[in-house]
Design an enzyme around this catalytic site. Structure first.
Site, PDB file in Angstrom:
ATOM      1  N   GLN A 174       0.820  -1.219   0.000  1.00  0.00           N
ATOM      2  CA  GLN A 174       0.000   0.000   0.000  1.00  0.00           C
ATOM      3  C   GLN A 174       0.851   1.265   0.000  1.00  0.00           C
ATOM      4  O   GLN A 174       0.458   2.284  -0.572  1.00  0.00           O
ATOM      5  CB  GLN A 174      -0.941  -0.005   1.211  1.00  0.00           C
ATOM      6  CG  GLN A 174      -2.025  -1.062   1.122  1.00  0.00           C
ATOM      7  CD  GLN A 174      -2.813  -1.197   2.411  1.00  0.00           C
ATOM      8  OE1 GLN A 174      -2.396  -0.733   3.466  1.00  0.00           O
ATOM      9  NE2 GLN A 174      -3.959  -1.851   2.334  1.00  0.00           N
ATOM     10  N   ASP A 314      -5.340 -11.876   2.502  1.00  0.00           N
ATOM     11  CA  ASP A 314      -6.749 -11.709   2.854  1.00  0.00           C
ATOM     12  C   ASP A 314      -7.565 -12.994   2.768  1.00  0.00           C
ATOM     13  O   ASP A 314      -8.639 -13.085   3.373  1.00  0.00           O
ATOM     14  CB  ASP A 314      -7.389 -10.631   1.977  1.00  0.00           C
ATOM     15  CG  ASP A 314      -6.970  -9.226   2.389  1.00  0.00           C
ATOM     16  OD1 ASP A 314      -6.391  -9.074   3.486  1.00  0.00           O
ATOM     17  OD2 ASP A 314      -7.214  -8.282   1.615  1.00  0.00           O
ATOM     18  N   LYS A 341      -3.697  -6.601  10.810  1.00  0.00           N
ATOM     19  CA  LYS A 341      -4.885  -6.260  10.030  1.00  0.00           C
ATOM     20  C   LYS A 341      -5.920  -5.651  10.979  1.00  0.00           C
ATOM     21  O   LYS A 341      -5.570  -5.063  11.999  1.00  0.00           O
ATOM     22  CB  LYS A 341      -5.414  -7.511   9.325  1.00  0.00           C
ATOM     23  CG  LYS A 341      -4.462  -8.068   8.271  1.00  0.00           C
ATOM     24  CD  LYS A 341      -4.398  -7.173   7.053  1.00  0.00           C
ATOM     25  CE  LYS A 341      -3.625  -7.792   5.915  1.00  0.00           C
ATOM     26  NZ  LYS A 341      -3.640  -6.959   4.698  1.00  0.00           N
ATOM     27  N   ARG A 345      -5.117 -11.491  12.971  1.00  0.00           N
ATOM     28  CA  ARG A 345      -5.878 -12.561  12.320  1.00  0.00           C
ATOM     29  C   ARG A 345      -5.290 -13.943  12.572  1.00  0.00           C
ATOM     30  O   ARG A 345      -6.042 -14.924  12.646  1.00  0.00           O
ATOM     31  CB  ARG A 345      -5.996 -12.294  10.813  1.00  0.00           C
ATOM     32  CG  ARG A 345      -7.000 -11.213  10.493  1.00  0.00           C
ATOM     33  CD  ARG A 345      -7.173 -10.996   9.002  1.00  0.00           C
ATOM     34  NE  ARG A 345      -8.141  -9.932   8.751  1.00  0.00           N
ATOM     35  CZ  ARG A 345      -8.255  -9.283   7.608  1.00  0.00           C
ATOM     36  NH1 ARG A 345      -7.447  -9.575   6.594  1.00  0.00           N
ATOM     37  NH2 ARG A 345      -9.168  -8.338   7.463  1.00  0.00           N
TER      38      ARG A 345
END
Length: 437
Positions: A174, A314, A341, A345
């Protein structure tokens, strides 16, 4: 926050997958940076996409919503320039990213193309997600900034200058995407040098493809460096967002554990990194049937495998359900980024699936999963207020021997607001009184 009672169910039928969130972010940003009026179709207004729309509006883009279509007059269009001057005339411009890491990391460098003080705020775990890559750039370019620990309250002032940017590739793509968006609009040339092995390459492919679709050229030297000519202009255009493989992964994984779902609107030659779910499930033994953009999986049992999470983080939560019901051992490696995240997770997968009888060993950046024949129900599980954990547990419920209680289910609005509506349409049984109906 609410709870749902979800019963073991047989899911079957056709489901139209939501539009790709990753592609929608990029299309909204590129059209907002353009010199004209664009039309973006097939938009799903999840919380994250709304955050990006509002952020680009705050920088001067004029965005009108018509059903699943956005009409966007870009910041550099005649109308956008006037609007931008009004917006940026505020003493301090506030950009609310809600819980969207993409919005935050994409918009920070974009906002620095314009004068003025900007304040970035957000909610949830967003303030814990690292921004050190940008802080290093700020220090080098004398951009003033202040922030608070463990919450998002970032204030920046100054302008980003063309430069040679050295960026790690194993933190998050990102940061690279954020720079790639705005550097072509600066007054002279720039270069981005990737200093480590690159993770999430598929997301960069999406970025480069979308930027090119809007008329901007970037030279990619084998993902080691990116050469960016300055003084380029994004060209307005019509653009349709394709279906989202990260959401399609939930239903393909449901097929893998015995459900009977056909998924619509998943493009076969997609650049989305999460399309790797097809290859992973095929490797585990699932037969993939395709008819145009329609796909379904058929299986009589799957085998464990090795999954590298670095390129598709993801989809790891729901693939952990498949691994838990496969024969033998599945090892998921290079998964450390899942800890930063919307929740940790890796830990959430271990804790919640273990409640259902899964056999999982959690390590620092990996999971080792030994398959079991069935999952147990009769327990309360928690989404950790993470949309992907909530949807993962809903899929897992299909193979439980008793109902489960899912706490904090509303977080699915972050990426897939109508997930439980689609789940019910396919035959999922849910106690609706807990849904506020």
């Amino acid at each position: 926050m609410g709870s749902l009672k979800i019963y073991p169910s047989k899911l079957s039928g056709d489901v139209k997958i939501p539009p790709s969130k990753s592609m929608a972010h990029r299309a909204v940003i590129c059209s907002s940076l353009s010199n004209g009026k664009s039309r973006i179709s097939n938009i799903d207004f999840s919380d994250d996409i709304i955050a990006t729309i509002r952020a680009m509006t705050s920088l001067g883009a004029i965005i009108e919503k018509k059903e699943d279509i956005l009409e966007i007059s870009g910041i550099f269009s005649k109308e956008g320039i006037l609007n931008r001057e009004n917006q940026l005339n505020q003493p301090k411009l506030t950009i609310d990213c809600n819980e969207s890491g993409s919005t935050l990391r994409f918009l920070v460098p974009i906002s620095l193309a314009f004068d003025g003080v900007k304040r970035f705020i957000g909610r949830g775990n967003l303030g814990k997600r690292p921004l050190d890559t940008y802080y290093e750039i700020f220090d080098r370019q004398n951009i003033k900034y202040s922030y608070k620990e463990n919450q998002l309250d970032l204030i920046i002032s100054g302008k980003l200058k063309p430069d040679e940017f050295r960026v790690k590739g194993n933190i998050s793509s990102q940061f690279i995407t954020g720079l790639l968006f705005i550097l072509p609009t600066l007054e002279s040339d720039s270069k981005i040098i990737i200093t480590t092995e690159l993770e999430s390459k598929g997301y960069l492919d999406l970025t480069l493809s979308t930027i090119k679709d809007f008329g901007v050229e970037i030279i990619n030297n084998n993902y080691k460096e990116f050469i960016i000519k300055g003084n380029q202009t994004y060209k307005a255009r019509d653009y349709k967002v394709e279906g989202d493989y990260s959401q399609g992964a939930f239903y393909l994984s449901a097929d893998a554990i015995g459900e009977d779902i056909s998924i619509l609107d998943l493009k076969e030659d997609s650049l989305q990194g999460d399309s790797e779910v097809v290859e992973i499930l095929s490797r585990m033994g699932m037969e993939i049937l395709r008819e145009g953009n329609k796909i379904k999986g058929i299986t009589n049992g799957l085998n464990g495998t090795l999954i590298d999470a670095s390129q598709c983080p993801d989809i790891i939560p729901v693939l952990s359900v498949v691994a838990s019901l496969s024969i033998g051992k599945t090892t998921i490696i290079n998964a450390g980024r899942l800890r930063i995240k919307e929740c940790d997770r890796l830990h959430a997968i271990n804790v919640e699936l273990s409640k259902l009888g899964a056999n999982i060993e959690e390590k620092e950046d990996s999971l080792i999963i030994e398959g079991v024949s069935k999952l147990n129900g009769g327990v309360e599980v928690w989404s950790h207020k993470d949309h992907r954990i909530a949807m993962t547990l809903a899929i897992a419920s299909c193979r439980c021997d008793k109902p489960i209680i899912l706490k904090d289910f509303e977080c699915v609005s972050k990426s897939y607001p109508h997930f439980f509506k689609d789940f019910k349409m396919l035959g999922g049984r849910i106690d609706e009184w807990n849904m506020g109906k």
